[in-house]
Design an enzyme around this catalytic site. Sequence first.
Site, PDB file in Angstrom:
ATOM      1  N   ARG A 142      -0.901  -1.561  11.906  1.00 38.91           N
ATOM      2  CA  ARG A 142      -1.221  -1.606  13.339  1.00 38.91           C
ATOM      3  C   ARG A 142      -2.325  -2.618  13.637  1.00 38.91           C
ATOM      4  NH1 ARG A 142      -0.103   3.887  12.497  1.00 38.91           N
ATOM      5  NH2 ARG A 142      -2.278   4.326  11.946  1.00 38.91           N
ATOM      6  N   ASP A 155       6.901   9.154   1.549  1.00 44.84           N
ATOM      7  CA  ASP A 155       6.233  10.439   1.798  1.00 44.84           C
ATOM      8  C   ASP A 155       7.039  11.598   1.238  1.00 44.84           C
ATOM      9  OD1 ASP A 155       4.103   9.247   3.051  1.00 44.84           O
ATOM     10  OD2 ASP A 155       4.739   9.753   5.087  1.00 44.84           O
ATOM     11  N   LEU A 200       0.823  -1.205   0.000  1.00 42.67           N
ATOM     12  CA  LEU A 200       0.000   0.000   0.000  1.00 42.67           C
ATOM     13  C   LEU A 200       0.856   1.253   0.000  1.00 42.67           C
ATOM     14  CD1 LEU A 200      -2.807  -0.960   2.560  1.00 42.67           C
ATOM     15  CD2 LEU A 200      -2.988  -0.832   0.074  1.00 42.67           C
ATOM     16  N   SER A 244       6.605  -2.599  11.394  1.00 39.14           N
ATOM     17  CA  SER A 244       8.017  -2.968  11.411  1.00 39.14           C
ATOM     18  C   SER A 244       8.870  -1.722  11.255  1.00 39.14           C
ATOM     19  CB  SER A 244       8.339  -3.953  10.274  1.00 39.14           C
ATOM     20  OG  SER A 244       8.177  -3.325   9.017  1.00 39.14           O
TER      21      SER A 244
END
Length: 211
Positions: free
Chosen positions: A74, A91, A31, A80
């Site tokens: 989560r 990002d 994702l 990790s």
Amino acid sequence: MLGNHGRGLTKALFTRPALALGRLGVTPNMLTVTGTVLSVTAAVTLLPRGHFVAGPLVLLVVLAADSFDGILARATGESSVFGAFLDSTMDRLADGAVLGSLAAWAALTMPAGTLRAVTVVAALAAIVLGATVPYVRARAESIEATAKVGIAERTDRLLVALGATFIVGLGAPQWLLAVALVYVAIASFITVVQRVWIVYQQTLLRAGEPA
């Protein structure tokens, strides 16, 4: 600021869809990479060409969905160290694509003059300072300090930049985008200073000196 309030909302909205993707075999890292590819593609194909209504709307949807990876990690216990590293790295690529595309639009489309110069410089400054914000936090954590403070988190910066872009796309004057980018750059700089200062205070306390 806004990012802190938005996390609860995105968790409530996206937990079930994220878990559904997990049941299909989709991993958080998948994702993360997919969201970045979509963000960069949308930014570089829409914003430099002046698609200031469709571009921000597409990007806001993609960037909102970008929270799927953390929620899935989560919820499934797949968080990790590498996943956090990958997410932060991706990002920076997405942010650079958005602000860089706005700089390209200004350089290629706006008439020569002060407004174009301010817009381009502000966008470039926002890229550099925006990337420095998480860098300071990462370096702080490397010396066992914390630097999560600041007036302009990633969500804040993107909402201001894309919000102004959208409003300009609806017909507002171009100087509004310049003002928004100047704000993003200044707010990022202030956030860097805030984080450096709090790390400085922590190092003094650790050394037994008065902060």
